[in-house]
Design an enzyme around this catalytic site. Structure first.
Site, short mmCIF file in Angstrom:
data_model
loop_
_atom_site.label_atom_id
_atom_site.label_comp_id
_atom_site.label_asym_id
_atom_site.label_seq_id
_atom_site.Cartn_x
_atom_site.Cartn_y
_atom_site.Cartn_z
N GLU A 42 0.95 -1.06 -0.05
CA GLU A 42 -0.02 0.11 -0.04
C GLU A 42 0.94 1.21 -0.02
O GLU A 42 1.94 1.09 -0.16
CB GLU A 42 -1.01 -0.06 1.29
CG GLU A 42 -1.71 -1.13 1.43
CD GLU A 42 -2.58 -1.40 2.67
OE1 GLU A 42 -3.09 -0.24 3.21
OE2 GLU A 42 -2.92 -2.33 3.04
N LYS A 67 -0.59 4.15 -5.17
CA LYS A 67 0.06 3.12 -5.03
C LYS A 67 0.90 2.54 -6.45
O LYS A 67 1.33 1.55 -6.51
CB LYS A 67 -0.96 1.64 -4.87
CG LYS A 67 -1.82 1.85 -3.44
CD LYS A 67 -2.69 0.67 -3.43
CE LYS A 67 -3.57 0.84 -2.40
NZ LYS A 67 -4.64 -0.09 -2.16
N ARG A 70 -14.12 -6.83 2.19
CA ARG A 70 -12.78 -6.93 2.50
C ARG A 70 -12.64 -7.48 3.95
O ARG A 70 -13.58 -6.86 4.70
CB ARG A 70 -12.10 -5.56 2.36
CG ARG A 70 -11.73 -5.11 1.15
CD ARG A 70 -10.41 -5.66 0.42
NE ARG A 70 -10.35 -5.56 -0.98
CZ ARG A 70 -11.10 -6.55 -1.99
NH1 ARG A 70 -11.58 -7.44 -1.41
NH2 ARG A 70 -10.77 -6.20 -2.96
#
Length: 300
Positions: free
Chosen positions: A3, A57, A268
DNA sequence: AGCTCTTCCTGAAAGC
DNA sequence: TGCTTTCAGGAAGAGC
């Protein structure tokens, strides 16, 4: 998984060793994660690396022709790499043995090689022309380390989505992923499933602060190495030792000793402390609260 | 608008 | 023991 802090660490390493070097040869193994591999192999050799930057990212390797003239229209090229889940970009002597799943080889003029390794191939690689850069960057939201408190609140207020899903949305903030979303929410004492428009301004300001705080601390620790992540020299980060909730489900909250929970939010896995981060009231619970004696009222 | 589901891919871990 | 199944997840797209 890489990340923002991990990508920033990789970029800082590459920025030390790449600028000034010329790419002399490009070879690929598997290319199913590469946009137009033929164009990359064709255009990169003979270009000089001018800089390495980060956009969320994405790693951005800035290339210019060897004979760049400042009086001519720039013909810079941006070689953009996303590490996905398991991508690694490392610089090694060209004679070094090749680790499995290495699919990109970019030979430099000093006998070293930039290599791309990616077990799951969720990464991406593409070329962006200088003229196309604003459009590419425009699809991404603000840098979490640069966004002002006001802007941050504006992009969250009046949204009916969950905090977790907004934090992960790269069109709002570029660079926050699952680890740092959970860690920021814990520090702000906000439940991941809270609907943004129900969160007070004061709480949003706290979240703005904890997002920055967590990312900055993680950069200082050179990122979190859960499974595959290493920096451009192959070193692991250490921030995983400082995680307060991520992958700590079943363990005691470092603040209140309650058991950390794991639930799915926005598709998630989300880790949080049920006591420090109280759950939002569901419609069902709200009604029960209002009419505690109602018998089998219709559901939904 | 925002949710869930699916796809991509492989290795680790759980299940039998 | 060894095989099979399940799961993880960043991003994008479909469908509701």
């Amino acid at each position: 998984m890489p990340e923002l802090p991990e990508v920033e660490t990789v970029v800082r390493g590459l920025r030390i060793s790449l600028p000034g070097r010329e790419i002399v040869d490009v070879r690929f193994g598997k290319t199913d994660f590469v946009d137009d591999p033929a164009a990359i192999a064709e255009r990169l050799p003979g270009m000089r690396i001018a800089d390495v930057t980060r956009m969320g990212k994405f790693i951005c390797i800035v290339l210019e022709p060897m004979s760049a003239r400042s009086d001519l229209p720039s013909s810079r090229l941006y070689f953009v790499v996303h590490l996905g889940m398991t991508g690694r970009l490392t610089v090694v002597p060209a004679a070094d043995s090749v680790v499995p799943h290495t699919h990109g080889f970019f030979a430099l003029d000093d006998g070293r090689e930039l290599r791309y390794t990616d077990v799951r191939r969720f990464g991406r690689m593409l070329l962006v022309q200088e003229s196309g850069l604003p459009e590419f960057a425009g699809r991404l939201g603000k840098e979490p380390l640069e966004i002002s408190a006001e802007e941050f609140c504006r992009s969250f207020a009046q949204r009916r989505a969950r905090l977790k899903s907004l934090l992960l949305d790269q069109r709002i903030l570029r660079g926050v992923g699952n680890i740092y979303a959970d860690e920021s929410l814990f520090r702000a004492r906000l439940h991941p499933a809270r609907i943004a428009e129900n969160v007070s301004k004061k709480q949003l300001l706290a979240l703005h602060r904890t997002v920055r705080e967590v990312l900055e601390e993680a950069i200082r620790s050179r990122g979190s190495s859960i499974s595959d992540y290493v920096d451009s020299e192959g070193n692991r980060g250490t921030f995983q030792q400082r995680h307060r909730v991520y992958q700590r489900d079943g363990k005691a909250c470092l603040r209140c000793k309650s058991k950390i929970k794991r639930i799915i939010v926005a598709g998630r896995s989300s880790h949080y402390c049920p006591r420090c981060q109280p759950a939002p009231r569901t419609r069902h619970a709200a009604r029960k609260r209002l009419k505690p004696r109602m018998h089998s009222d219709s559901h939904r």
